[in-house]
Motif scaffolding. Structure first.
Motif, short mmCIF file in Angstrom:
data_model
loop_
_atom_site.label_atom_id
_atom_site.label_comp_id
_atom_site.label_asym_id
_atom_site.label_seq_id
_atom_site.Cartn_x
_atom_site.Cartn_y
_atom_site.Cartn_z
N GLN A 99 8.32 -7.96 -19.00
CA GLN A 99 8.94 -6.74 -18.48
C GLN A 99 8.10 -6.10 -17.37
O GLN A 99 8.64 -5.51 -16.44
N ASN A 100 6.77 -6.19 -17.51
CA ASN A 100 5.90 -5.48 -16.58
C ASN A 100 4.51 -6.10 -16.62
O ASN A 100 4.00 -6.40 -17.69
N ILE A 101 3.93 -6.26 -15.44
CA ILE A 101 2.53 -6.67 -15.33
C ILE A 101 1.82 -5.59 -14.52
O ILE A 101 2.26 -5.24 -13.43
N VAL A 102 0.73 -5.08 -15.09
CA VAL A 102 -0.09 -4.09 -14.40
C VAL A 102 -1.38 -4.79 -13.98
O VAL A 102 -2.07 -5.36 -14.82
N SER A 103 -1.66 -4.73 -12.68
CA SER A 103 -2.87 -5.36 -12.15
C SER A 103 -3.68 -4.33 -11.37
O SER A 103 -3.13 -3.36 -10.86
N SER A 104 -4.97 -4.59 -11.29
CA SER A 104 -5.82 -3.78 -10.41
C SER A 104 -6.33 -4.69 -9.31
O SER A 104 -6.39 -5.91 -9.47
N ALA A 105 -6.68 -4.09 -8.19
CA ALA A 105 -7.21 -4.84 -7.06
C ALA A 105 -8.03 -3.88 -6.20
O ALA A 105 -8.09 -2.68 -6.50
N SER A 106 -8.63 -4.41 -5.16
CA SER A 106 -9.41 -3.56 -4.27
C SER A 106 -9.28 -4.03 -2.83
O SER A 106 -9.25 -5.23 -2.56
N LEU A 107 -9.20 -3.07 -1.93
CA LEU A 107 -9.24 -3.38 -0.49
C LEU A 107 -10.68 -3.39 0.01
O LEU A 107 -10.94 -3.64 1.18
N GLU A 108 -11.61 -3.10 -0.90
CA GLU A 108 -13.05 -3.16 -0.65
C GLU A 108 -13.52 -2.27 0.50
O GLU A 108 -14.45 -2.62 1.22
N GLN A 109 -12.83 -1.14 0.65
CA GLN A 109 -13.28 -0.12 1.60
C GLN A 109 -12.55 1.18 1.27
O GLN A 109 -11.49 1.17 0.64
N SER A 110 -13.14 2.28 1.68
CA SER A 110 -12.51 3.58 1.45
C SER A 110 -11.25 3.70 2.29
O SER A 110 -11.14 3.09 3.35
N LEU A 111 -10.31 4.49 1.78
CA LEU A 111 -9.04 4.68 2.47
C LEU A 111 -8.82 6.15 2.79
O LEU A 111 -9.15 7.02 1.98
N ASN A 112 -8.22 6.41 3.94
CA ASN A 112 -7.79 7.76 4.30
C ASN A 112 -6.33 7.87 3.89
O ASN A 112 -5.43 7.44 4.63
N LEU A 113 -6.10 8.42 2.71
CA LEU A 113 -4.73 8.46 2.18
C LEU A 113 -3.81 9.34 3.01
O LEU A 113 -2.61 9.06 3.11
N ASN A 114 -4.34 10.39 3.63
CA ASN A 114 -3.49 11.23 4.49
C ASN A 114 -2.97 10.42 5.67
O ASN A 114 -1.78 10.48 6.00
N ALA A 115 -3.85 9.66 6.30
CA ALA A 115 -3.44 8.83 7.45
C ALA A 115 -2.46 7.75 7.00
O ALA A 115 -1.49 7.45 7.70
N ILE A 116 -2.68 7.19 5.82
CA ILE A 116 -1.78 6.15 5.30
C ILE A 116 -0.40 6.75 5.03
O ILE A 116 0.62 6.16 5.37
N ALA A 117 -0.37 7.94 4.44
CA ALA A 117 0.91 8.60 4.15
C ALA A 117 1.70 8.83 5.43
O ALA A 117 2.91 8.58 5.48
N ILE A 118 1.02 9.27 6.48
CA ILE A 118 1.69 9.50 7.76
C ILE A 118 2.13 8.16 8.37
O ILE A 118 3.26 8.01 8.83
N GLY A 119 1.24 7.17 8.33
CA GLY A 119 1.52 5.87 8.94
C GLY A 119 2.66 5.13 8.27
O GLY A 119 3.48 4.51 8.94
N LEU A 120 2.71 5.17 6.95
CA LEU A 120 3.75 4.44 6.23
C LEU A 120 5.09 5.18 6.24
O LEU A 120 6.13 4.59 5.98
N GLY A 121 5.05 6.48 6.50
CA GLY A 121 6.28 7.26 6.51
C GLY A 121 6.69 7.66 5.11
O GLY A 121 6.14 7.19 4.12
#
Length: 186
Positions: free
Chosen positions: A102-124
């Motif tokens: 029904q569901n698989i929960v996984s964790s991962a890493s982009l191995e760097q800090s993220l600017n979530l505000n910029a991502i929110a604006i960029g992704l729309g």
């Protein structure tokens, strides 16, 4: 050389099955060693296994849900053990009840800090939710694969909603590609 896909770890697999008959949960919880049944708190029997580590929820309808396993193989092994234990009590369980992830929960890493505000604006706003006052992660809903990715400022990700382990890898690649296109990854 390691890749970001190497950072993916399955944290939980949830799967369901059906024994095909109604069960007397009071009797089942008494006869099944270690089973817990508190109908005032939860309408099913909780049956925990140490190996593979998992908990199976058994309902009066005969439906079962296995949770806590760390792989699809572990789910199949755990439910095989549970079905065998129930058979030993004299309850007729078909030889191989179908098991559906029904569901698989996984964790991962982009191995760097993220600017979530910029991502929110960029992704729309179409596929994301970001309310840092409510929750510290950005919720990114993908269509293909049909999963939800939680992105955190630390660069850590949680990928949920998949039914196949490969979907986590596809989701991670999609996120990496989109953030790279937007110039938001080094």
């Amino acid at each position: 050389m390691s890749t970001l896909a190497d950072t993916i770890h399955i944290e939980n697999v949830v799967a369901s099955s059906d024994l095909g008959q109604e069960l007397a949960l009071d009797q089942l919880s008494t006869d099944l060693p270690g089973a817990e049944y508190n109908p005032e708190d939860f309408p099913g029997v909780v049956y925990r296994l140490q190996e593979p580590k998992s908990a199976t929820l058994i309902f009066r309808s005969g439906k079962v849900v296995c949770t806590g396993a760390k792989s699809v193989d572990d789910v199949h092994e755990a439910l095989g053990i549970v079905f065998g234990d129930i058979r030993e009590l004299g309850i007729d369980v078909t030889s191989n009840p179908p098991i559906e992830v029904q569901n698989i929960v996984s964790s991962a890493s982009l191995e760097q800090s993220l600017n979530l505000n910029a991502i929110a604006i960029g992704l729309g706003l179409e596929q994301i939710e970001y309310e840092p006052e409510q929750f510290p992660g950005l919720v990114y809903r993908l269509d293909d694969p049909d999963v939800v990715v939680l992105l955190f400022g630390s660069g850590k990700l949680v990928i949920t909603g998949g039914q196949n382990p490969d979907e986590a890898e596809q989701a991670l690649a999609h996120v990496q590609d989109r953030l790279t296109e937007l110039g938001l990854l080094d």
